[in-house]
Design a protein around this motif. Structure first.
Motif, PDB file in Angstrom:
ATOM      1  N   SER A   7      33.114  47.017  41.028  1.00  0.00           N
ATOM      2  CA  SER A   7      31.700  46.737  40.775  1.00  0.00           C
ATOM      3  C   SER A   7      31.477  46.385  39.303  1.00  0.00           C
ATOM      4  CB  SER A   7      30.845  47.949  41.130  1.00  0.00           C
ATOM      5  OG  SER A   7      30.707  48.017  42.522  1.00  0.00           O
ATOM      6  N   GLU A   8      32.095  47.176  38.443  1.00  0.00           N
ATOM      7  CA  GLU A   8      31.911  46.951  37.004  1.00  0.00           C
ATOM      8  C   GLU A   8      32.397  45.554  36.593  1.00  0.00           C
ATOM      9  OE1 GLU A   8      34.103  49.826  34.809  1.00  0.00           O
ATOM     10  OE2 GLU A   8      32.851  49.602  33.029  1.00  0.00           O
ATOM     11  N   ASP A   9      33.598  45.190  37.054  1.00  0.00           N
ATOM     12  CA  ASP A   9      34.154  43.880  36.701  1.00  0.00           C
ATOM     13  C   ASP A   9      33.376  42.746  37.367  1.00  0.00           C
ATOM     14  OD1 ASP A   9      36.129  44.983  35.111  1.00  0.00           O
ATOM     15  OD2 ASP A   9      37.623  45.044  36.718  1.00  0.00           O
ATOM     16  N   VAL A  40      32.662  44.921  48.834  1.00  0.00           N
ATOM     17  CA  VAL A  40      31.898  46.086  48.375  1.00  0.00           C
ATOM     18  C   VAL A  40      31.518  45.929  46.894  1.00  0.00           C
ATOM     19  CG1 VAL A  40      31.709  48.616  48.485  1.00  0.00           C
ATOM     20  CG2 VAL A  40      33.148  47.450  50.105  1.00  0.00           C
ATOM     21  N   ASN A  41      31.095  44.713  46.530  1.00  0.00           N
ATOM     22  CA  ASN A  41      30.592  44.502  45.157  1.00  0.00           C
ATOM     23  C   ASN A  41      29.330  43.628  45.158  1.00  0.00           C
ATOM     24  OD1 ASN A  41      31.576  41.863  45.445  1.00  0.00           O
ATOM     25  ND2 ASN A  41      33.399  42.220  44.218  1.00  0.00           N
ATOM     26  N   VAL A  56      30.004  49.677  52.873  1.00  0.00           N
ATOM     27  CA  VAL A  56      29.155  48.966  51.903  1.00  0.00           C
ATOM     28  C   VAL A  56      28.170  49.907  51.212  1.00  0.00           C
ATOM     29  CG1 VAL A  56      29.307  46.642  52.879  1.00  0.00           C
ATOM     30  CG2 VAL A  56      27.646  48.239  53.814  1.00  0.00           C
ATOM     31  N   ASP A  57      27.865  51.039  51.856  1.00  0.00           N
ATOM     32  CA  ASP A  57      26.895  51.968  51.248  1.00  0.00           C
ATOM     33  C   ASP A  57      27.502  52.795  50.122  1.00  0.00           C
ATOM     34  OD1 ASP A  57      24.862  51.118  52.912  1.00  0.00           O
ATOM     35  OD2 ASP A  57      25.518  52.463  54.516  1.00  0.00           O
ATOM     36  N   SER A  58      28.839  52.716  49.986  1.00  0.00           N
ATOM     37  CA  SER A  58      29.463  53.503  48.910  1.00  0.00           C
ATOM     38  C   SER A  58      29.237  52.847  47.544  1.00  0.00           C
ATOM     39  CB  SER A  58      30.967  53.643  49.163  1.00  0.00           C
ATOM     40  OG  SER A  58      31.585  52.372  49.074  1.00  0.00           O
TER      41      SER A  58
END
Ligand code: NAD
Length: 282
Positions: free
Chosen positions: A24-26, A49-50, A278-280
């Motif tokens: 997510s960060e990248d 998942v991003n 996806v909710d994580s």
């Protein structure tokens, strides 16, 4: 040529940023960096998942929503879910997606595609596409769908240029977008081919740029993946040189006639049954 017109009349940039396997960060940082540095197209997917991070990256960039071409892909375990497109919109934090793609020819393809058609008619997606469909599956879809796919995203690079598929795409004016445009993660062998190095030297460009320019001259859309700012910048810097017919032919000569990614029955089973969390994603 920096853009193409899809078969439903909408314009799409040829070059975008791929976000597969980006945290997510990248994904957030790379999306903002790319959009602030000339990119207009970002490719994500439910299963990466991003999507929340890509949405945040878009909003943090200097580009307005309408200057961005946003693509995402519906994962097979969501094909039967009538709310899947709305949930994707919510994660991305936008009220429309420019191109939404069925990620794999697995699970209930007909229902998944019908949900995309409905989202298209409702103005939630501007174009619909598919990914990884073999030729027979694409023919079947063309025979039974109301709205033709505008694009197919498939593995495509000099080792596997998708020659057979491209003949069918031409008949139906369906665009090709290449995944693994550089040959994929952890597989630098195309970039180290001597013929690529030689051509790169002639033009004062990098091997990656020569491969990406080969795609662009063939009219392929490309979504090279990277989180490295210098690579992201380099991968869009393709429009100030041209490969000669002879250089194109030399690169065409690298064709090995088979893809790097092998679809085994185990892989097919995984695609049909895996449910991404996806909710994580925060
Ligand atoms: P790629 O061919 O784009 O290669 C990426 C690799 O090349 C990474 O290791 C990256 O660090 C490196 N790289 C990128 N730019 C470089 C440069 N200028 N110089 C040297 N190395 C460089 O493979 P990919 O990222 O796996 O695929 C591209 C995108 O396609 C993905 O991010 C994703 O968005 C999409 N994709 C879709 C599917 C699908 O099933 N539809 C499958 C795989 C990938």
């Amino acid at each position: 040529m920096t853009h193409i017109t899809l078969n439903n009349g909408i314009e799409m940039p040829l070059v975008g940023l791929g976000t597969y396997q980006l945290s997510s960060e990248d994904a957030q940082a790379s999306t903002t960096y790319a959009l602030d540095n000339g990119y207009e197209l970002i490719d994500t997917a439910n299963v990466y998942v991003n999507e929340r991070a890509v949405g945040r990256g878009m909003r943090a960039s200097s580009k307005a929503r309408e200057e961005i071409f946003l693509e995402t892909k519906l994962w097979p375990s969501f094909f039967e879910r009538a709310t899947a497109v709305d949930e994707t919109l919510e994660r991305l934090g936008t009220d429309y997606i420019d191109l939404m793609i069925l990620h794999q020819p697995a699970g209930d393809i007909r229902t998944g595609y019908r949900h995309l058609e409905e989202a298209y008619k409702a103005g939630k997606v501007r174009a619909i596409g598919i990914s990884n469909f073999p030729i027979e599956e694409l023919r079947r879809l063309l025979g039974e769908s109301e709205i033709k796919p505008s694009l197919i995203q498939v593995e495509c690079h000099p080792y596997f240029p998708q020659t057979e598929l491209k003949a069918l795409l031409k008949e139906h004016n369906i665009a090709l977008q290449a995944w693994y445009p550089l040959g994929g993660r952890g597989n630098a062998s195309i970039m180290s081919e001597p013929v690529i190095a030689e051509i790169a030297k002639t033009h004062g460009k990098s091997p990656a740029q020569v491969i990406l320019r080969w795609h662009v001259q063939l009219g392929h859309s490309i979504v090279p993946g990277s989180k490295t700012p210098s690579h992201i910048a380099e991968n869009l810097d393709l429009f100030d040189f041209e490969l000669t017919n002879e250089e194109m032919a030399q690169i065409n000569g690298l064709d090995k006639g088979e893809p790097i990614f092998q679809r085994t029955p185990e892989v097919e089973h995984f695609f049909a049954t895996f449910a991404p969390d996806v909710d994580s994603e925060k």
